[in-house]
Design an enzyme around this catalytic site. Structure first.
Site, mmCIF file in Angstrom:
data_model
loop_
_atom_site.group_PDB
_atom_site.id
_atom_site.type_symbol
_atom_site.label_atom_id
_atom_site.label_comp_id
_atom_site.label_asym_id
_atom_site.label_seq_id
_atom_site.Cartn_x
_atom_site.Cartn_y
_atom_site.Cartn_z
ATOM 1 N N ASP A 3 0.834 -1.202 0.000
ATOM 2 C CA ASP A 3 0.000 0.000 0.000
ATOM 3 C C ASP A 3 0.869 1.251 0.000
ATOM 4 O O ASP A 3 1.497 1.577 1.008
ATOM 5 C CB ASP A 3 -0.914 -0.009 1.227
ATOM 6 C CG ASP A 3 -1.806 1.224 1.308
ATOM 7 O OD1 ASP A 3 -2.087 1.807 0.250
ATOM 8 O OD2 ASP A 3 -2.216 1.590 2.422
ATOM 9 N N ASP A 61 -1.682 5.794 -5.326
ATOM 10 C CA ASP A 61 -1.974 4.946 -4.173
ATOM 11 C C ASP A 61 -2.374 3.542 -4.620
ATOM 12 O O ASP A 61 -3.479 3.324 -5.098
ATOM 13 C CB ASP A 61 -3.102 5.593 -3.356
ATOM 14 C CG ASP A 61 -3.524 4.756 -2.153
ATOM 15 O OD1 ASP A 61 -2.823 3.790 -1.829
ATOM 16 O OD2 ASP A 61 -4.553 5.079 -1.553
#
Length: 474
Positions: A66, A259
């Site tokens: 992430d 992201d």
């Protein structure tokens, strides 16, 4: 076209050259980039994860990659939605720091305890390293049914680390201990595949550099505007080659980030509305239910049909390192019209891989699956190159072109007022302090002994709507 409710998909809102920096594999040292090729598994619907060995003796866990958060956290107790967890009592090298950490999301949260232990990455850099690790003791809507990972690897900057930026992040620890270059790169290979399929799509997380076999053509770099998320500057969007003609500040309201923990391409509400109108106007479908665009319905076609030819290409312009130039990354509809499930023998259903956001433009997996993305922290830039695995039926579904002039856009498309968390905290504290002073004066005037208590807001709350947990599923 057959429209069906999307509830069955359980879609919840929850990466030119590299200037000679670590371009070649290094079999004799700690870096062997070829060993890191295809070290990820997963899909865009449930995330891409890396196998990691934690503790002594080592316990094998799958860790979600992430780039939109900064804590390294793993399940520390059994959970009905995870198949494995890290048992600290079985590790002779685990050391608790005795510091509680809580990360709260708009939907979902976890609470745990900070500690340290040694980790190794079987398909990563050579050696064992001591890393800060949060063991998750309680969670709500964080681990979800069907996920095949047991923890999360936050690769953003320490500004986002909880409970404070003093917690050294996983990647900062690797850079310091392994003495690798301050750069990593990411390839996710799920283009055109079901977003919640077998979970065995390939992917690569290259720690410490760039692997040439993972991209084609040149790498185009855009500056990192601020080191918290990987915040970039977007200049304009085009649908089917037509400029949306919005003020460029609309695209960066209030930030634009890269992201990997966000499934979709997320757009500020105004931009989203204009994009949907442009796609609907240029598509070959005369009438289309609004439920498809909002994510409440799936569109289903006969399995012999390929609906992608009905939709236009989407292009995002990013400012080049040379601020007077830009480049554009483009995704074909094979990336944003996403297969999700089959119905019977004849129908294949798709979802819209773009959604609205209240506070960010998020380049998530919908776009990233088209590219090899380089997070060059050393030179404060993010690079994009076409990924060889971004192909459907043998044809590329992503493009990069440039350079283009930026004469037609503002010199700065990012608001000078940054509304990220530290500023909000400071503003909140200032307002509450002012309130406390006013209350104190009133109490004195009323001849009552001062008993005003000042309570700060919970600064562990993550309100960013691009957070992984909220937007893993739409």
């Amino acid at each position: 076209v057959v429209l069906r409710p999307a509830s069955g998909s359980r879609q919840q809102d929850p990466l030119g050259g590299a200037d000679g920096l670590a371009l070649a594999s290094d079999p004799g040292g700690s870096l062997n980039f070829l060993a890191m090729v295809e070290n990820l598994q997963g899909d865009s619907g449930r995330g891409y994860y890396l196998e990691m060995l934690i503790g002594t003796p080592p316990q094998a866990l799958n860790i979600l990659v992430d780039t939109g958060s900064s804590n390294f956290a793993v399940a520390g107790v059994p959970d009905p939605d995870v198949t494995s967890y890290f048992n600290t009592k079985l590790s002779s090298t685990y050391k608790s720091q005795g510091i509680d950490v809580t990360v709260k999301y708009s939907q979902g949260s976890w609470t745990g305890v900070l500690g340290t232990d040694v980790i190794t990455i079987p398909k990563g850099i050579y050696g064992s390293y001591t890393i800060n690790i949060a063991t998750i003791l309680e969670s709500e809507n964080f681990f979800l049914p069907g996920v095949k990972w047991h923890g999360i690897l936050g690769l953003a900057y320490d500004a986002l680390a909880k409970p404070s930026s003093s917690v050294e992040t996983f990647f900062d620890s690797l850079v310091r201990q392994a003495k690798i270059p301050n750069i990593f790169s990411l390839q996710m290979c799920g283009a055109g595949l079901p977003v919640s399929g077998s979970g065995t799509n390939g992917g690569s997380l290259v720690l410490g550099g760039i692997e040439p076999s993972l991209y084609k053509g040149d790498i185009w770099y855009t500056p990192i505007k601020e080191e918290w998320y990987y915040q970039v500057e977007i200049l304009k969007l085009e649908v089917g080659g037509q400029n949306l003609q919005l003020d460029c500040r609309e695209y960066n309201a209030d930030k634009a980030i890269v992201d990997s923990g966000t499934t979709l391409l997320r757009l500020p509400q105004k931009v989203f509305s204009v994009v949907v109108q442009a796609i609907a106007r240029t598509s070959l479908i005369q009438e289309f239910s609004s439920g498809f665009w909002t994510g409440s319905q799936l569109a289903c076609w006969d399995k012999t049909e390929r609906p992608w030819s009905l939709f236009p290409k989407l292009s995002i312009y990013l400012r080049d390192e040379n601020s007077s130039q830009s480049f554009r990354i483009s995704i074909l509809p094979q990336l944003y019209i996403q297969p999700i499930l089959g119905i019977g023998e004849n129908l294949q259903c798709y979802r819209f891989g773009i959604s609205s956001s209240t506070n960010a433009l998020v380049i998530g997996a919908t776009v990233m699956e088209g590219f090899y993305v380089i997070f060059d922290r050393a030179q404060r830039r993010v690079g994009f190159a076409v990924s060889p695995c971004a192909e459907v039926d043998g044809s590329p579904v992503s493009e990069i072109e440039g350079p283009f002039t930026t004469a037609d856009v503002a010199s700065n498309c990012v608001s000078t007022v940054s509304f990220h968390e530290p500023v909000l905290w400071i503003a909140s504290y200032a307002l509450m302090s002012l309130c406390a002073i006013i209350l104190l004066v009133l109490i004195i005037l009323l001849l009552i002994p001062p008993r005003c208590q000042h309570r700060y807001t919970d600064n562990d709350v993550v309100n960013d709507e691009s957070s992984l947990v909220r937007h893993r599923w739409k």
